[in-house]
Design a protein around this motif. Structure first.
Motif, mmCIF file in Angstrom:
data_model
loop_
_atom_site.group_PDB
_atom_site.id
_atom_site.type_symbol
_atom_site.label_atom_id
_atom_site.label_comp_id
_atom_site.label_asym_id
_atom_site.label_seq_id
_atom_site.Cartn_x
_atom_site.Cartn_y
_atom_site.Cartn_z
ATOM 1 N N PRO A 214 0.800 -1.237 0.000
ATOM 2 C CA PRO A 214 0.000 0.000 0.000
ATOM 3 C C PRO A 214 0.829 1.282 0.000
ATOM 4 N N GLU A 215 2.132 1.160 0.273
ATOM 5 C CA GLU A 215 3.000 2.336 0.297
ATOM 6 C C GLU A 215 3.712 2.544 -1.029
ATOM 7 N N ASP B 282 -7.125 4.432 2.633
ATOM 8 C CA ASP B 282 -6.754 3.802 3.903
ATOM 9 C C ASP B 282 -7.420 2.441 4.092
ATOM 10 N N ARG C 276 -5.069 0.113 2.491
ATOM 11 C CA ARG C 276 -3.789 0.120 3.216
ATOM 12 C C ARG C 276 -3.878 -0.716 4.498
ATOM 13 N N TYR C 277 -4.885 -0.458 5.323
ATOM 14 C CA TYR C 277 -5.013 -1.184 6.590
ATOM 15 C C TYR C 277 -5.323 -2.656 6.360
ATOM 16 N N TRP D 163 -2.133 -4.487 5.688
ATOM 17 C CA TRP D 163 -1.316 -4.632 6.893
ATOM 18 C C TRP D 163 -1.851 -5.725 7.808
#
Length: 500
Positions: free
Chosen positions: A98-99, A178, A181-182, A185
């Motif tokens: 996601p980064e 987000d 992204r989350y 993770w």
């Protein structure tokens, strides 16, 4: 001597790691097109960016299968070292994905993610065969499929759940939200912990125990001699034909202006032809078959039933890869009228695709433990697979009838039954028909017929979409439905091979 019968707790522990692996695959399948489009790629370029995933599987799985057949690291065992190494690398890729600052980094991380997931996944297929006697193979692969479905539900629906919990699903000016992204993770953590559970709660049988179970301690030496002799007798004409086929593909791409990704297919054909020449010449020179020799020799010497099953597998996975690449743009364009990835409606459509993917995986988890075992006992594994494939074809065809995106949930029922059958029935059939001492390499080679159709879809289907229906990708699902129908017809030949 028979393997000890496993309890339900034992079946759980053997397959629980697949829950985590499938979380990773589900996040990849449901969100990579979204990530690529959010980072600025066009619909036409999506298949090219997805090529890395199947290509990696094609190269990794036969090698890992061969190595895991011959590995023994004491208390860590035979297959578990590969589970653990792959899980660590996949978790790192999920954390970094996601980064990604741009398309190149995202594509490289997709390669790392898929390579790592394949390192973990391939030995898990053979692990069930190692740990269970033949009368438990169907149950073992059914439990594994249930965990695959459960992990895929978790991975697919997590971004949507995060949005419902108030996490932002939009990024000002575009980018990765987000919610995604989350989800990546948390998915990385879930993958690692699930695989670690299987590593810590199972004890693999030693090479001596495996030899007693399979009844022939000298089988490895005999197999080595058989492969070497078969390679030495093989004419070079077949190898030259592979090279010629690859050269024709490469020339066709250059002369006809086809998609550049087809160069990869031509290169793979040439590479296999060259590899087989090397293996044959070594065998003729009296050298015992090494890893290359075993891969080439076992690929050419697959049992008849495996060859027939491979045809059904080829068309089944062609349909699946069409779905994974195109469902997000299909739903966004045809049902939300939002082809622009920068629009809020597109992001809403992408989250609804997460729900759809979670639905078919949830259906698969339930079907694997209920419908498929019931059908398999009544009509046999091959016929059960035919029923599952026909259900999937009906599910894809229904996309052309449904108008309300919420009713696509009904379409996912048929797709979920097909997915459960594709994940369970072919492997149960193989595990009961192949020599256990070579289950890893054969499962890895069987993956060729999972990966090659994905390469073709990622290249040929891109050209078809671009030239025939550039603004209506929903028509790719007609190809998916047809592919499953062909797979169902191919399974009738598998049924005849089993009865012969």
């Amino acid at each position: 001597m028979r393997r000890p019968r496993q309890s339900w707790a034992g079946l759980w522990n053997i397959s629980f790691g697949f829950f985590g692996i499938q979380v990773g695959f589900a996040l990849q399948n449901a969100n990579m097109s979204r990530i690529f489009q959010s980072l600025g790629t066009s619909l036409d370029d999506l298949p090219a960016l997805w090529v890395a995933a199947p290509l990696t599987g094609l190269l990794v799985q036969p090698v890992i299968g061969h190595l895991s057949d011959r590995t023994w690291l004491g208390r860590l065992g035979r297959r578990r070292p590969y589970f653990l190494a792959g899980a660590v690398l996949a978790a790192i890729a999920l954390l970094l994905m996601p980064e990604s600052p741009g398309l190149l980094m995202a594509a490289l991380l997709l390669w790392l993610l898929d390579a790592s997931l394949n390192v973990s996944m391939e030995p898990f297929r053979a692990f069930v065969g190692d740990m269970l006697d033949k009368d438990q193979h169907a149950a073992g692969y059914a439990v594994q499929t249930a965990f695959i479905g459960a992990g895929a539900v978790f991975g697919s629906i997590f971004p949507w759940l995060l949005e419902q919990a108030g996490v932002s699903n939009m990024v000002s000016g575009g980018g990765i939200p987000d919610t995604v992204r989350y989800a990546f993770w948390f998915g990385g953590a879930a993958l690692f912990l699930a695989v670690l559970w299987t590593v810590l709660t199972t004890r693999e049988y030693s090479p001596a125990e495996m030899a007693r179970f399979d009844g022939d301690a000298a089988a490895d030496a005999e197999d080595q001699a058989r492969v070497t002799q078969a390679l030495a007798r093989r004419p070079l004409g077949g190898s030259l034909a592979w090279i010629a086929a690859g050269a024709l593909v490469i020339a066709g791409v250059a002369l006809l202006g086809l998609e550049k990704e087809l160069y990869l297919l031509g290169a793979l054909l040439v590479a296999y032809g060259v590899a087989s020449i090397v293996a044959i010449r070594r065998a003729r020179g009296g050298q015992a078959a090494d890893m290359l020799g075993h891969i080439v020799g076992d690929f050419g010497g697959m049992p008849v039933l495996m060859k027939r099953l491979a045809v059904a597998q080829f068309f089944s996975w062609s349909a699946l890869f069409i779905m994974w690449i195109n469902t997000t743009p299909i739903v966004a364009g045809a049902f939300y009228d939002a082809p622009d990835a920068r629009s809020p409606l597109y992001q809403a459509a992408a989250n609804w695709v997460d729900v759809l993917f979670a639905t078919y995986n949830g259906i698969a988890a339930v079907a694997a433990l209920t419908l498929l075992p019931l059908l398999a006992r009544r009509i046999g594994q091959a016929r059960t697979h035919i029923v599952g494939l026909l259900c999937g074809a009906a599910g894809f065809a229904s996309f052309f009838v449904v108008r309300d995106p919420h009713w696509l949930l009904a379409s996912e029922i048929g797709i979920g039954i097909a997915w459960a059958s594709i994940l369970a029935m072919p492997y149960a059939i193989l595990a009961s028909s192949l020599p256990q001492r070579k289950l890893g390499i054969y499962m890895g080679l069987f993956n060729v017929f999972v990966v090659v159709p994905q390469l073709l879809v990622a290249t040929v289907m891109g050209s078809i979409t671009k030239h025939l229906f550039p603004h209506a990708p929903i028509w790719t699902l007609a190809f998916a439905a047809a592919a499953l129908l062909i797979a169902a017809v191919a399974m009738t030949r598998v049924e005849r091979a089993r009865l012969a």
